[in-house]
Scaffold this active site. Structure first.
Site, PDB file in Angstrom:
ATOM      1  N   SER A 107      71.761   7.029   6.480  1.00 36.62           N
ATOM      2  CA  SER A 107      71.946   5.411   6.848  1.00 36.62           C
ATOM      3  C   SER A 107      72.903   5.069   6.199  1.00 36.62           C
ATOM      4  O   SER A 107      74.109   5.730   7.114  1.00 36.62           O
ATOM      5  CB  SER A 107      70.969   3.946   5.585  1.00 36.62           C
ATOM      6  OG  SER A 107      70.799   2.796   6.145  1.00 36.62           O
ATOM      7  N   ASP A 137      74.217   0.184  11.865  1.00 39.27           N
ATOM      8  CA  ASP A 137      75.039   1.381  11.132  1.00 39.27           C
ATOM      9  C   ASP A 137      73.934   3.116  11.293  1.00 39.27           C
ATOM     10  O   ASP A 137      73.473   2.467  12.230  1.00 39.27           O
ATOM     11  CB  ASP A 137      74.743   1.387   9.209  1.00 39.27           C
ATOM     12  CG  ASP A 137      72.436   1.117   9.403  1.00 39.27           C
ATOM     13  OD1 ASP A 137      71.819   0.981  10.522  1.00 39.27           O
ATOM     14  OD2 ASP A 137      71.876   1.522   7.931  1.00 39.27           O
ATOM     15  N   ASP A 167      71.785   4.549  10.925  1.00 39.42           N
ATOM     16  CA  ASP A 167      71.027   5.087  11.579  1.00 39.42           C
ATOM     17  C   ASP A 167      69.807   4.059  12.249  1.00 39.42           C
ATOM     18  O   ASP A 167      69.050   4.722  12.591  1.00 39.42           O
ATOM     19  CB  ASP A 167      69.712   5.312  10.579  1.00 39.42           C
ATOM     20  CG  ASP A 167      68.876   4.617   9.015  1.00 39.42           C
ATOM     21  OD1 ASP A 167      70.282   3.404   8.680  1.00 39.42           O
ATOM     22  OD2 ASP A 167      68.456   4.957   8.485  1.00 39.42           O
ATOM     23  N   ASP A 192      69.129   0.603  10.765  1.00 37.85           N
ATOM     24  CA  ASP A 192      67.649  -0.165  10.580  1.00 37.85           C
ATOM     25  C   ASP A 192      68.792  -1.389  10.055  1.00 37.85           C
ATOM     26  O   ASP A 192      67.706  -2.123   9.330  1.00 37.85           O
ATOM     27  CB  ASP A 192      67.037   0.504   9.022  1.00 37.85           C
ATOM     28  CG  ASP A 192      67.991   0.661   8.391  1.00 37.85           C
ATOM     29  OD1 ASP A 192      69.605   1.158   8.411  1.00 37.85           O
ATOM     30  OD2 ASP A 192      67.787   1.524   6.906  1.00 37.85           O
TER      31      ASP A 192
END
Length: 453
Positions: free
Chosen positions: A103, A246, A248, A250
């Site tokens: 992430s 960010d 990833d 999400d």
């Protein structure tokens, strides 16, 4: 022994904590736990995705090998956002999904998180089952019973973009974001392609930065954890606003036309008011965490929106939403869940719906954000104390009550023991920054005195 799974899967330093061997074993263990939930005679199917960091290449290969060796057919999606993986588990009728990503963490880290059928994150009990069988021996399938592996050619990512853009009414003859100029910071992460593609498909003029991932530059002075570059670009490009994802994708934070950061709390407030106006906010309720700014809570009260607070972490927000059928929730970090369209936080989806609200109202983002004010907030980490006594010390309890009485309706106090360190976090919100600083330091001194080791 410490629990292997954290609040968001297994995460740590790649090739040191998160190794090929661990990824292989996790794939095999997940196949046995989640694969056993399929219909008899049905061969389980998994989709596997990753963010662009270099270690994801060998870790995703390892987890895929563990799945296939245990009799699961695997579709390798390549680089996709975490919310895309979650959506595609459902859309591709898979029995489970695996995302290899850390992430917003720095590039040397990586992680592995699992999704059950329907694209839902696993309950703690299911993660515990996987951990319990990790490394166990069993009779391996042979011959035609082994899993097969294939690589998706990009069709799945296109399907995800179509899903996102359709959520705001995009069609061949309708481009709802036409006329907006939006700057995008993709954090050199998983949304470097699909993020700008989705906004352009909806009609926006898109200015893109940090969308050239090379395996090493993910989140490096970019994206939602470092929005400074985006703030400058929005002003220089004369964009209507900007969004930062960010690694990833999400999460989504925003920047108004003047370069001022708009955080997740303010985005949540803007979207809650939009859904309420449209009669599409279930229970007229917004789910947030205890760390959401008091300004959001007060603004929602004034707008007739009820707020429900959970512990810190998107999984707790999602659990509350699923338990009661709520449609919107999230965190100050920009992890925002629109349950009508996604099973997890989705940065690109958030950006599209924020843009749609701006277009529908004809207002600037700065004006919409002003309706969700942020009260001054001070956080003091008090180290080297006995955090276990936080709730039991009578003098500390009285000090907190006195502080809350002083602050009144426009202030708040939170004392939270750290989950991993001998630290108590003192958070104070107040009408002015001076008052927040003063009350926080006073309470921190009481914590040091009363809870010293």
């Amino acid at each position: 022994m410490a629990r292997l799974f954290g609040t968001d899967g297994v995460r740590g330093l790649a090739n040191r904590d998160v190794t090929v061997e661990l990824a292989l074993d996790l794939g095999s263990a997940a196949a046995h736990v989640l694969g056993s939930r399929t219909m008899p005679g049905h061969r389980p199917k998994a989709v596997v995705g990753r963010d662009p960091r270099a270690s994801g290449e060998f870790l995703s290969a390892a987890v895929s090998a563990g799945l296939a060796a245990s009799g699961v057919d695997v579709v390798d999606l390549g680089v996709v956002p975490t919310p895309a993986l979650a959506y595609l588990v459902s859309a591709m009728h898979a029995d489970l999904g695996v995302m290899v990503s850390a992430s917003h963490n720095a590039m040397p880290d990586n992680g592995i998180k699992f999704f059950a059928r329907g694209g839902l994150k696993l309950d703690d009990s299911v993660e515990d089952e996987i951990e319990a069988v990790l490394g166990n021996g069993w009779e391996r399938p042979i011959g035609a019973d082994v899993g097969r592996m294939r690589v998706d050619t990009g069709i799945a990512a296109e399907q995800y973009v179509e899903h996102l853009t359709a959520s705001i009414g995009t069609s061949p003859d309708r481009r709802p974001l036409e006329g907006l100029r939006i700057a995008v910071d993709a954090a050199n992460g998983a949304a470097s392609q699909v993020g700008p593609d989705a906004l352009r498909a909806a009609g926006a003029d898109v200015v893109v930065i940090n969308a050239s991932p090379d395996g090493r530059n993910i989140n490096e002075k970019a994206g939602s954890t470092h929005p400074e570059q985006l703030q400058a670009v929005v002003v220089a490009a004369e964009a209507d606003f900007g969004v930062a994802f960010d690694g990833d994708a999400d999460r989504c934070l925003a920047v108004d036309h003047g370069g001022v950061l708009v955080d997740g709390d303010q985005i949540l407030g803007i979207l809650a008011k939009a859904l309420k106006d449209e009669g599409r906010l279930p229970g007229e309720t917004l789910v947030v965490t205890v760390m959401s700014n008091l300004g959001l809570l007060l603004a929602m009260r004034d707008a007739g929106v009820r707020t429900v607070q959970t512990g810190v972490g998107d999984r707790y927000v999602l659990e509350e939403m699923r338990a009661h059928g709520y449609g919107l929730g999230g965190e100050q970090s920009g992890h925002i869940i629109l349950a009508e369209h996604a099973t997890t936080g989705d940065g690109v989806l958030t950006a599209l719906h924020l843009a749609a609200r701006i277009k529908a109202t004809g207002k600037r983002l700065a004006d919409l954000a002003t309706e969700i004010p942020r009260l001054p907030q001070t956080l003091v980490n008090v180290k080297g104390v006995d955090k276990a006594r936080t709730d039991a010390d009578e003098d500390l309890r009285v000090a907190v009550e006195n502080a809350e009485a002083l602050l009144g309706e426009t202030g708040r106090v939170l004392l939270r023991p750290s989950g991993t360190e001998p630290v108590v976090r003192v958070m104070v919100e107040a009408a002015t920054q001076t008052q927040a600083d003063g009350v926080a330091e006073t309470l921190a001194a009481v914590v040091r005195e009363r809870l010293s080791l």
